[in-house]
Design a protein around this motif. Structure first.
Motif, mmCIF file in Angstrom:
data_model
loop_
_atom_site.group_PDB
_atom_site.id
_atom_site.type_symbol
_atom_site.label_atom_id
_atom_site.label_comp_id
_atom_site.label_asym_id
_atom_site.label_seq_id
_atom_site.Cartn_x
_atom_site.Cartn_y
_atom_site.Cartn_z
ATOM 1 N N ARG A 115 -2.281 1.069 -4.595
ATOM 2 C CA ARG A 115 -1.410 -0.046 -5.007
ATOM 3 C C ARG A 115 -0.308 0.188 -5.791
ATOM 4 O O ARG A 115 0.885 -0.055 -5.460
ATOM 5 C CB ARG A 115 -2.198 -1.333 -5.659
ATOM 6 N N HIS A 173 -11.580 1.224 -7.165
ATOM 7 C CA HIS A 173 -11.890 1.877 -5.970
ATOM 8 C C HIS A 173 -13.498 2.549 -6.198
ATOM 9 O O HIS A 173 -14.092 2.729 -5.328
ATOM 10 C CB HIS A 173 -11.039 2.982 -5.632
ATOM 11 N N GLN A 175 -7.206 1.444 -1.035
ATOM 12 C CA GLN A 175 -5.700 1.299 -0.872
ATOM 13 C C GLN A 175 -4.983 1.453 -2.103
ATOM 14 O O GLN A 175 -5.515 1.016 -3.356
ATOM 15 C CB GLN A 175 -5.313 0.068 -0.266
ATOM 16 N N LYS A 198 -0.662 7.891 0.214
ATOM 17 C CA LYS A 198 -1.604 8.540 -0.806
ATOM 18 C C LYS A 198 -0.960 9.997 -1.198
ATOM 19 O O LYS A 198 -1.485 10.492 -2.222
ATOM 20 C CB LYS A 198 -2.991 8.963 -0.074
ATOM 21 N N GLU A 202 0.921 -1.081 0.015
ATOM 22 C CA GLU A 202 -0.015 0.080 0.074
ATOM 23 C C GLU A 202 0.995 1.176 0.007
ATOM 24 O O GLU A 202 1.645 1.576 1.008
ATOM 25 C CB GLU A 202 -0.918 -0.085 1.170
ATOM 26 N N LYS A 252 -10.916 -1.229 -1.500
ATOM 27 C CA LYS A 252 -11.095 -0.672 0.005
ATOM 28 C C LYS A 252 -10.543 0.715 -0.127
ATOM 29 O O LYS A 252 -10.116 1.396 0.705
ATOM 30 C CB LYS A 252 -10.216 -1.428 0.583
ATOM 31 N N LEU A 303 -6.351 1.998 -7.250
ATOM 32 C CA LEU A 303 -6.938 1.949 -6.116
ATOM 33 C C LEU A 303 -7.776 0.540 -6.043
ATOM 34 O O LEU A 303 -8.295 0.351 -6.876
ATOM 35 C CB LEU A 303 -7.410 3.155 -5.478
ATOM 36 N N ASP A 304 -7.574 -0.058 -4.744
ATOM 37 C CA ASP A 304 -8.436 -1.413 -4.710
ATOM 38 C C ASP A 304 -9.831 -0.847 -4.346
ATOM 39 O O ASP A 304 -10.133 0.255 -4.086
ATOM 40 C CB ASP A 304 -7.781 -2.607 -4.127
#
Ligand SMILES: [Zn+2]
Length: 413
Positions: free
Chosen positions: A193, A267, A191, A131, A128, A189, A186-187
């Motif tokens: 990647r 996401h 996060q 950001k 992760e 959740k 972003l996944d």
């Protein structure tokens, strides 16, 4: 036991190449074979087969010296040492093994050996990224060729036009300091990647002539940098190969985390309506264009997989877990391969939509057509919504737009 003639042994040792022998035993590096041999410039690297190794860098294979060395456990040698250590062969059997591989007759004694595959190491936590890496690149969008092209070169109608900057922001498009368009992944959740980094020309096509026109952020962090001493000399090892340093270990350490790619747009899965169909195209650019043209929070979310080989059950799992309908949009020249892949996913709510590349494709696009070019034709041929009366009439159902693409409206939704 018969003795092998010396001239045969010499010939075999002259012919055998260390990288070929090790590749035969370990296979080539790929996402499915992380223990395989990987070409790194003039040398090769692999996870060391002689100790419990987690990341590339320790075990190095030198074609020039026809030898290998592990800088962690000290294993080293040439082709014969490797076969004796790794395949547990005797010296004569190692010679016979090589004779067989290189079609050099040795003697009539058959080789008995059995390669025991090492068990795969347990999975590491998913990487992760912080950001702020992403936030920084979202500030320079006015310099980005692809973003500028999307804003100015397509005949969007008023409704589509009103979505452009919203979509670019939602998908976290960024502009990197070396000129790359950054497609952050972003996944489900949220996060972070990694980001796929690609350079684009002002006409909206990939700039494949440019230096360093493609990369991934996590690859940059894991790759290591060349070092120079105080006199400006490249720091090298005993074989003259550069010794790399890893300045981003605090962000990404391959011994502690594993980089796992996700689909671009994943996401948005829970941000769009819980019955919204998940439409998956190959390229990030196409996903963006589709989200501007046909994205609808209630019914349609668009994602990019980055290529057929990226579609796996594992990556689809968050979508499948939510029971969503999935529609894949194959390339013009890949319809059959995509169809086979779709069947392999064993998910009954997954279908293929070939309309863009059959109904809207023109011979001048070529078999390797960028689906985005076809999509732009569909957009430019759509009924224009130019005034508020059109918008009021069309938007409650958005039917003409949907019909143009043959999008399926979710019957449950
Ligand atoms: Zn080792």
């Amino acid at each position: 036991m018969s003795k092998i003639r010396k001239d045969i042994i010499d010939k075999i040792l002259e012919t055998a190449k260390i990288e070929e022998v090790i590749k035969e035993c370990l296979g080539s590096y790929s996402s499915d074979n992380k223990a395989g041999l990987k070409k790194c410039g003039v040398r090769y690297e692999a996870l060391c087969p002689f100790h419990s190794d987690r990341s590339l860098g320790s075990f190095v294979v030198y074609p020039k010296g026809n030898c290998y060395k592990c800088f962690s456990c000290g294993a080293k040698g040439g082709v014969i040492d490797f076969l004796m250590e790794h395949e547990k062969l005797t010296y004569p059997d190692a010679i016979r093994w090589l004779g067989k591989k290189y079609n050099i007759p040795v003697d009539e004694v058959p080789v008995y050996w059995k390669y025991v595959q090492k068990p795969a190491p347990p999975p590491l936590p998913t990487l992760e990224l912080p950001k702020h890496l992403m936030a920084g690149t979202k500030l320079a969008l006015d310099k980005d060729n692809l973003v500028t092209w999307i804003r100015t070169s397509i005949k969007w109608d008023v409704v589509q036009r009103s979505r452009i900057d919203n979509v670019i922001d939602q998908y976290n498009i960024g502009h990197g300091k070396y000129g790359h368009t950054m497609f952050w992944q972003l996944d489900e959740k949220g996060q972070l990647r990694t980001a796929k980094m690609m350079k684009y020309r002002t006409d909206g096509h990939r700039d494949k002539q440019a230096q360093w026109n493609f990369d991934f952020v996590h690859s940059i962090f894991s790759r290591g940098q060349k070092q120079f001493d105080e006199r400006g000399q490249l720091v090298v090892d005993e074989h003259g190969e550069p010794i790399l340093k890893y300045p981003y270990k605090h962000i990404y350490d391959e011994e502690k985390q594993e980089a796992r790619l996700t689909f671009f747009g994943m996401h948005l899965l829970d941000k769009y309506g819980k019955n919204a169909t998940v439409n998956i195209v190959e390229s990030e650019k196409t996903a963006i264009l589709m989200a501007i043209a046909y994205g609808n929070h209630a019914t349609q979310v668009w994602m990019a997989c980055g290529g057929l080989e990226m579609i796996t059950r594992e990556r689809l799992q968050p979508i499948i877990d939510r029971g969503r309908r999935i529609v894949l949009y194959p390339d013009r020249d890949g319809i059959e391969k995509w169809r086979i892949k779709a069947e392999q996913m064993h998910y009954d709510r997954l279908t293929l939509n070939t309309e863009p590349v059959t109904k809207w494709w023109l011979p001048k696009d070529g078999e390797k057509a960028d689906i985005a070019d076809v999509v732009i034709r569909i957009i430019n041929n759509s009924k224009r919504l130019t005034n508020i009366t059109d918008v009021e009439r069309e938007i409650p159902h958005a039917k003409p737009l949907i019909d143009k693409l043959n999008l399926e409206i979710d019957k449950d939704g």
